[in-house]
Write a protein that holds these residues in place. Sequence first.
Motif, PDB file in Angstrom:
ATOM      1  N   VAL A  13       0.804  -1.218   0.000  1.00 16.28           N
ATOM      2  CA  VAL A  13       0.000   0.000   0.000  1.00 16.28           C
ATOM      3  C   VAL A  13       0.834   1.263   0.000  1.00 16.28           C
ATOM      4  O   VAL A  13       0.290   2.356   0.032  1.00 16.28           O
ATOM      5  N   ALA A  14       2.137   1.169  -0.028  1.00 19.70           N
ATOM      6  CA  ALA A  14       2.975   2.367  -0.053  1.00 19.70           C
ATOM      7  C   ALA A  14       3.112   2.848  -1.484  1.00 19.70           C
ATOM      8  O   ALA A  14       4.123   2.662  -2.131  1.00 19.70           O
ATOM      9  N   VAL A  15       2.051   3.458  -2.001  1.00 19.91           N
ATOM     10  CA  VAL A  15       2.030   3.871  -3.394  1.00 19.91           C
ATOM     11  C   VAL A  15       1.558   5.305  -3.510  1.00 19.91           C
ATOM     12  O   VAL A  15       0.857   5.817  -2.657  1.00 19.91           O
ATOM     13  N   LEU A  16       1.937   5.958  -4.601  1.00 22.37           N
ATOM     14  CA  LEU A  16       1.440   7.288  -4.887  1.00 22.37           C
ATOM     15  C   LEU A  16       0.097   7.190  -5.595  1.00 22.37           C
ATOM     16  O   LEU A  16      -0.110   6.316  -6.423  1.00 22.37           O
ATOM     17  N   PRO A  17      -0.844   8.097  -5.288  1.00 22.01           N
ATOM     18  CA  PRO A  17      -2.186   8.038  -5.864  1.00 22.01           C
ATOM     19  C   PRO A  17      -2.224   8.613  -7.262  1.00 22.01           C
ATOM     20  O   PRO A  17      -2.513   9.788  -7.453  1.00 22.01           O
ATOM     21  N   VAL A 226      -6.726   0.313   4.581  1.00 17.91           N
ATOM     22  CA  VAL A 226      -7.475   1.486   4.141  1.00 17.91           C
ATOM     23  C   VAL A 226      -6.471   2.590   3.852  1.00 17.91           C
ATOM     24  O   VAL A 226      -5.547   2.816   4.644  1.00 17.91           O
ATOM     25  N   ASN A 227      -6.640   3.285   2.714  1.00 17.45           N
ATOM     26  CA  ASN A 227      -5.728   4.358   2.331  1.00 17.45           C
ATOM     27  C   ASN A 227      -6.498   5.612   1.958  1.00 17.45           C
ATOM     28  O   ASN A 227      -7.524   5.541   1.268  1.00 17.45           O
ATOM     29  N   LEU A 228      -5.999   6.740   2.392  1.00 17.69           N
ATOM     30  CA  LEU A 228      -6.532   8.042   2.009  1.00 17.69           C
ATOM     31  C   LEU A 228      -5.473   8.759   1.177  1.00 17.69           C
ATOM     32  O   LEU A 228      -4.305   8.846   1.587  1.00 17.69           O
ATOM     33  N   GLY A 249      -2.016   5.672   5.170  1.00 13.88           N
ATOM     34  CA  GLY A 249      -2.690   4.384   5.162  1.00 13.88           C
ATOM     35  C   GLY A 249      -2.551   3.627   6.464  1.00 13.88           C
ATOM     36  O   GLY A 249      -1.604   3.828   7.235  1.00 13.88           O
ATOM     37  N   TYR A 250      -3.528   2.753   6.691  1.00 19.57           N
ATOM     38  CA  TYR A 250      -3.515   1.873   7.858  1.00 19.57           C
ATOM     39  C   TYR A 250      -3.860   0.460   7.405  1.00 19.57           C
ATOM     40  O   TYR A 250      -4.760   0.259   6.584  1.00 19.57           O
ATOM     41  N   ALA A 251      -3.143  -0.507   7.918  1.00 26.22           N
ATOM     42  CA  ALA A 251      -3.432  -1.910   7.644  1.00 26.22           C
ATOM     43  C   ALA A 251      -3.376  -2.690   8.949  1.00 26.22           C
ATOM     44  O   ALA A 251      -2.667  -2.307   9.889  1.00 26.22           O
ATOM     45  N   ARG A 252      -4.124  -3.781   8.996  1.00 27.56           N
ATOM     46  CA  ARG A 252      -4.099  -4.636  10.178  1.00 27.56           C
ATOM     47  C   ARG A 252      -3.895  -6.086   9.759  1.00 27.56           C
ATOM     48  O   ARG A 252      -4.608  -6.593   8.873  1.00 27.56           O
ATOM     49  N   VAL A 253      -2.925  -6.737  10.379  1.00 25.60           N
ATOM     50  CA  VAL A 253      -2.665  -8.153  10.146  1.00 25.60           C
ATOM     51  C   VAL A 253      -3.701  -8.951  10.927  1.00 25.60           C
ATOM     52  O   VAL A 253      -3.904  -8.730  12.123  1.00 25.60           O
ATOM     53  N   LEU A 254      -4.364  -9.882  10.269  1.00 24.00           N
ATOM     54  CA  LEU A 254      -5.553 -10.520  10.814  1.00 24.00           C
ATOM     55  C   LEU A 254      -5.291 -11.928  11.335  1.00 24.00           C
ATOM     56  O   LEU A 254      -4.358 -12.610  10.905  1.00 24.00           O
ATOM     57  N   GLY A 255      -6.150 -12.343  12.247  1.00 24.34           N
ATOM     58  CA  GLY A 255      -6.275 -13.728  12.677  1.00 24.34           C
ATOM     59  C   GLY A 255      -4.989 -14.432  13.042  1.00 24.34           C
ATOM     60  O   GLY A 255      -4.138 -13.899  13.769  1.00 24.34           O
ATOM     61  N   LYS A 256      -4.839 -15.642  12.512  1.00 23.98           N
ATOM     62  CA  LYS A 256      -3.696 -16.484  12.852  1.00 23.98           C
ATOM     63  C   LYS A 256      -2.383 -15.903  12.348  1.00 23.98           C
ATOM     64  O   LYS A 256      -1.318 -16.219  12.883  1.00 23.98           O
ATOM     65  N   TYR A 257      -2.438 -15.031  11.343  1.00 26.38           N
ATOM     66  CA  TYR A 257      -1.221 -14.377  10.851  1.00 26.38           C
ATOM     67  C   TYR A 257      -0.741 -13.332  11.862  1.00 26.38           C
ATOM     68  O   TYR A 257       0.459 -13.202  12.102  1.00 26.38           O
ATOM     69  N   ALA A 266       7.408  -9.774  18.038  1.00 22.69           N
ATOM     70  CA  ALA A 266       8.470  -8.941  17.469  1.00 22.69           C
ATOM     71  C   ALA A 266       7.935  -7.725  16.723  1.00 22.69           C
ATOM     72  O   ALA A 266       8.710  -6.816  16.407  1.00 22.69           O
ATOM     73  N   GLY A 267       6.647  -7.698  16.426  1.00 25.35           N
ATOM     74  CA  GLY A 267       6.089  -6.611  15.629  1.00 25.35           C
ATOM     75  C   GLY A 267       4.770  -6.125  16.155  1.00 25.35           C
ATOM     76  O   GLY A 267       4.569  -6.024  17.364  1.00 25.35           O
ATOM     77  N   SER A 268       3.832  -5.851  15.254  1.00 22.84           N
ATOM     78  CA  SER A 268       2.523  -5.335  15.638  1.00 22.84           C
ATOM     79  C   SER A 268       1.512  -5.678  14.556  1.00 22.84           C
ATOM     80  O   SER A 268       1.828  -5.692  13.362  1.00 22.84           O
ATOM     81  N   ARG A 269       0.265  -5.946  14.974  1.00 14.76           N
ATOM     82  CA  ARG A 269      -0.814  -6.130  14.014  1.00 14.76           C
ATOM     83  C   ARG A 269      -1.107  -4.836  13.261  1.00 14.76           C
ATOM     84  O   ARG A 269      -1.570  -4.869  12.125  1.00 14.76           O
ATOM     85  N   ASN A 270      -0.884  -3.701  13.904  1.00 14.08           N
ATOM     86  CA  ASN A 270      -1.207  -2.406  13.321  1.00 14.08           C
ATOM     87  C   ASN A 270      -0.057  -1.917  12.451  1.00 14.08           C
ATOM     88  O   ASN A 270       1.079  -1.796  12.909  1.00 14.08           O
ATOM     89  N   GLN A 271      -0.351  -1.650  11.179  1.00 11.49           N
ATOM     90  CA  GLN A 271       0.652  -1.253  10.207  1.00 11.49           C
ATOM     91  C   GLN A 271       0.276   0.110   9.626  1.00 11.49           C
ATOM     92  O   GLN A 271      -0.856   0.304   9.163  1.00 11.49           O
ATOM     93  N   TRP A 272       1.204   1.040   9.637  1.00 12.82           N
ATOM     94  CA  TRP A 272       0.959   2.392   9.139  1.00 12.82           C
ATOM     95  C   TRP A 272       1.885   2.693   7.967  1.00 12.82           C
ATOM     96  O   TRP A 272       2.985   2.152   7.884  1.00 12.82           O
ATOM     97  N   VAL A 273       1.430   3.554   7.093  1.00 11.74           N
ATOM     98  CA  VAL A 273       2.258   3.958   5.968  1.00 11.74           C
ATOM     99  C   VAL A 273       1.930   5.399   5.612  1.00 11.74           C
ATOM    100  O   VAL A 273       0.785   5.849   5.731  1.00 11.74           O
ATOM    101  N   GLY A 274       2.958   6.129   5.197  1.00 10.04           N
ATOM    102  CA  GLY A 274       2.769   7.491   4.716  1.00 10.04           C
ATOM    103  C   GLY A 274       3.689   7.727   3.531  1.00 10.04           C
ATOM    104  O   GLY A 274       4.803   7.200   3.475  1.00 10.04           O
TER     105      GLY A 274
END
Length: 282
Positions: A13-17, A226-228, A249-257, A266-274
């Motif tokens: 999701v780290a892309v230019l619109p 989700v990306n704005l 943008g915000y992403a969340r790693v789900l369930g068993k992953y 070592a990380g987080s379910r919550n993923q941010w990008v700008g």
Amino acid sequence: MHIFRSRLAATLVAVLPLCAPAMAQDEEQHSSLTIGVGGAAIPSYEGSDDYRVMPIVQARGKVHDFAFWTRGTTLYVDAIPDPTGTGVNFELGPVVNVRLDRTSRKGIKDDAVRLLGKRDVAVEVGGFVGIGKTGVITSDYDNLSARVAVTKDVAGAHGSTVITPTIEYFTPLSMTTFVGLSASADYVGKKYGRYYFDITPQESLASGLDVYDRAGRGSGFKRMSVNLTAGKSLSGDLRKGWAVFGLAGYARVLGKYGDSPIVADAGSRNQWVGAIGVGYTF
């Protein structure tokens, strides 16, 4: 160069619109090209809570009404020519993605995940189908679209299937400004979960992370995002010349992953990008 590519692949999701300027093209213009360059802050691997700043390059265009565009390391080519003016647009064509997540230890900040070892480059090939409508809510140029891409790794890395449904809405606020919102998810096969999220006893000894084998027991939804996006023309017209872009943008790693120790410990379910950048439309 290898390190740069692995950082680029840490997120999809780290892309230019680059979509909205193409939607606002003059109805008589059947070929165009938009190139964007910029910088993005992204997780150092999928599921990481460490971030890196990296350069990105994106493109979108059409040749005689046949459109193509990139999203991160993914290339889409629409084999159905775009109609002119308002109305419904059907999409169908090939898609190729190069996944370089964790292909370089130097791109991973977390010591334990780095000790799990590198992953091979995955080349995911398949197709997509979609439908969109121009002239929906705000004007004759706003666009609502939905598509589903299905790809399979043919390079012998994870060897699994990835299904990505996406919904996007873009609208120009004026001749110089646009905003957009998109939502997507990734549904992956069991081999994908086993390759990127499971931890074998040998890997556990090497890294200190707990043994984990749940991600590879079956397929499932791996992530939602989700990306704005927003853009501002520097030339006074979104259809041509220079423009500046931004993405949050915000992403969340789900369930068993998300339960895997590479995420939960070592990380987080919550993923941010700008991302910010500049683009030029020819």
